[in-house]
Design an enzyme around this catalytic site. Structure first.
Site, mmCIF file in Angstrom:
data_model
loop_
_atom_site.group_PDB
_atom_site.id
_atom_site.type_symbol
_atom_site.label_atom_id
_atom_site.label_comp_id
_atom_site.label_asym_id
_atom_site.label_seq_id
_atom_site.Cartn_x
_atom_site.Cartn_y
_atom_site.Cartn_z
ATOM 1 N N CYS A 1 0.832 -1.211 0.000
ATOM 2 C CA CYS A 1 0.000 0.000 0.000
ATOM 3 C C CYS A 1 0.860 1.252 0.000
ATOM 4 O O CYS A 1 0.537 2.264 0.650
ATOM 5 C CB CYS A 1 -0.968 -0.012 1.187
ATOM 6 S SG CYS A 1 -2.213 -1.310 1.057
ATOM 7 N N ALA A 2 1.969 1.172 -0.721
ATOM 8 C CA ALA A 2 2.855 2.322 -0.940
ATOM 9 C C ALA A 2 3.390 2.200 -2.358
ATOM 10 O O ALA A 2 4.590 2.172 -2.592
ATOM 11 C CB ALA A 2 3.988 2.336 0.080
#
Length: 454
Positions: free
Chosen positions: A376-377
């Site tokens: 999630c980056a």
């Protein structure tokens, strides 16, 4: 001193007791092994202390703030005492508010909803999506990934110097990267923000479980973190800091608890007077168990002593990095370099391996739980992997088959509850997999690499 050299030191304290430390899991090759939980950056196991405190309170659970009965009064006291405990843990200033939310993501979306009109937001592309994406109604400037802490400060100063000097502005920055574990120069970034008339919010989701976080010392305006990363996985989070923007904003949720007075008007409408305290953004029945769990974890970490916890984690980081450095096929991902201070979060790729395949083999053949994907980056991992931002690759859903190159990485993460044996087993497993290959066949199923059981 090189981070790797720390491995020569001795572990300075024992791991804190956590739930699941004796859980055994089956191996595809036969037999069982004690599970090595090395995915703390996603969700840390509950501290035994937290679990015991919650279990002791559970029979006395009751509604808060509006009940006349003994259990309701007791629960209200516990809820508000938990708020005070979190404020003490964060070293909040007089007048700061502690608002309880569901998570870091929820906290930052709450703050985004409270931004004054015309607010400009500055955020590095290196942020977790929780702090990268909530600012949809603001004018957002995304800053490129810096390669040194000093470059981060300089980049922010340049961007702030070019902004409208008369309107409100907010800087959002992580305290510790959820991909590389590297610590960011929060105090220096806060100074830069304030020098240009901006405010700053600290995403401490990865920092608070590993290092003390002082709102006062770091001079940040807000801090956000999640219970489930702080050894309190019961569904609560925190947004703490300055009260004015929160007090002036419309309630994050409209409902009971956020309102002080509600009355019908003659025209048939409704007049509402909202609370000006933290209750303004805590509508509905709060998660008393989750809030108490966070307070319990804050107390447990404080009593254990962050100096000892940091020293022990530094020792474990050294063991892992030293072991991975002995495998030429392994590339550890980093923005700031080997000597950068960091928490127990390390991401890497292995030459010749699809990251999902490697993580699946660690789990199925060694009983080691890590994470693979983009964490999630997405912009940060793609930058670190040197890929084009438009290249295919999804968080936790690799497109490539086992053995093929993927635009994903492997992340190992640990903390206060990690035994030495777990990181030692992880290092051995990495070396064996690279040297000998997987012992089992794997296939892709629903976007995940899983053992092929025929």
């Amino acid at each position: 001193m090189s981070v790797i050299a720390v491995a020569a030191d001795q572990s300075v304290c024992s791991p804190l007791p956590v739930l699941g430390r004796d859980v055994t899991v089956p191996l595809v090759t036969g037999g069982e092994v004690t599970y090595a939980a090395l995915d703390y950056a996603a969700s840390a196991p509950a501290l035994q202390r937290v679990w015991d405190d919650v279990a002791a309170y559970a029979p006395y659970y009751g509604s808060v703030h509006r009940g006349a009965g003994y259990l309701s009064q007791l629960s209200t006291d516990l809820f508000e005492n938990s708020r005070a405990a979190v404020a003490e843990f964060l070293d909040c200033r007089e007048g700061d508010q502690v608002v309880f939310t569901r998570s870091t993501t929820d906290s930052l979306n709450l703050l985004a909803a409270a931004l004054p009109a015309g607010c400009q937001v500055f955020v590095f592309e290196t942020e977790h999506h929780a702090s990268l994406l909530p600012w949809r109604d603001a004018q957002v400037t995304y800053l490129n990934a810096p390669r040194t802490p000093g470059q981060a400060v300089e980049s922010l100063e340049r961007a702030l110097a070019d902004r409208d000097p008369y309107g409100p502005a907010l800087v959002c920055v992580t305290g510790a990267s959820n991909v590389t574990g590297e610590l960011w120069p929060v105090r220096e970034l806060a100074a830069a923000a304030h020098a240009h008339g901006a405010r700053i919010v600290l995403d401490a989701a990865q920092l608070a479980p590993h290092h003390p976080v002082s709102v006062r010392d770091l001079d940040v305006d807000w801090v956000a973190f999640s219970g489930h990363k702080l050894y309190a996985p019961f569904g609560s989070g925190v947004l703490a800091g300055r009260a004015d923007w929160l007090r002036e904003a419309e309630p994050y949720l409209a409902g009971g608890g956020a309102s002080r007075k509600v009355a019908r008007r003659a025209d048939g409408g409704v007049d509402v007077e909202w609370h000006t305290t933290a209750a303004r953004h805590e509508a509905g029945s709060p998660n008393v168990i989750g809030v108490y769990a966070i307070a319990s974890a804050c107390k447990a970490l404080t009593e254990a002593g962050f100096d000892d916890l940091v020293a022990r984690e530094r020792y474990l980081i050294g063991k892992v990095r030293e072991g991975l450095a002995e495998v030429p096929e392994v590339k550890v991902l980093s923005l700031f370099g080997d000597d950068a201070p960091r928490v127990g979060v390390i991401s890497f790729v292995v030459e010749g391996w699809n990251s999902s395949h490697f993580a699946a083999a660690l789990s199925a053949e060694y009983g080691i739980g890590v994470r693979d994907g983009l964490f999630c980056a997405h912009p940060l991992v793609r930058t670190l992997l040197g890929s084009d931002p438009q290249d295919v690759g999804e968080c936790g859903a690799p497109e490539a088959a086992p053995g093929e190159k993927s635009l994903n990485a492997i992340r190992v993460s640990f903390g206060a509850g990690t035994p030495d044996e777990h990181v030692e087993r992880f290092v051995r497993a990495v070396k064996e997999l690279v040297r000998d290959g997987a012992k089992w066949n794997y296939r892709t199923e629903d976007g995940r690499c899983v053992p092929d059981r025929g």
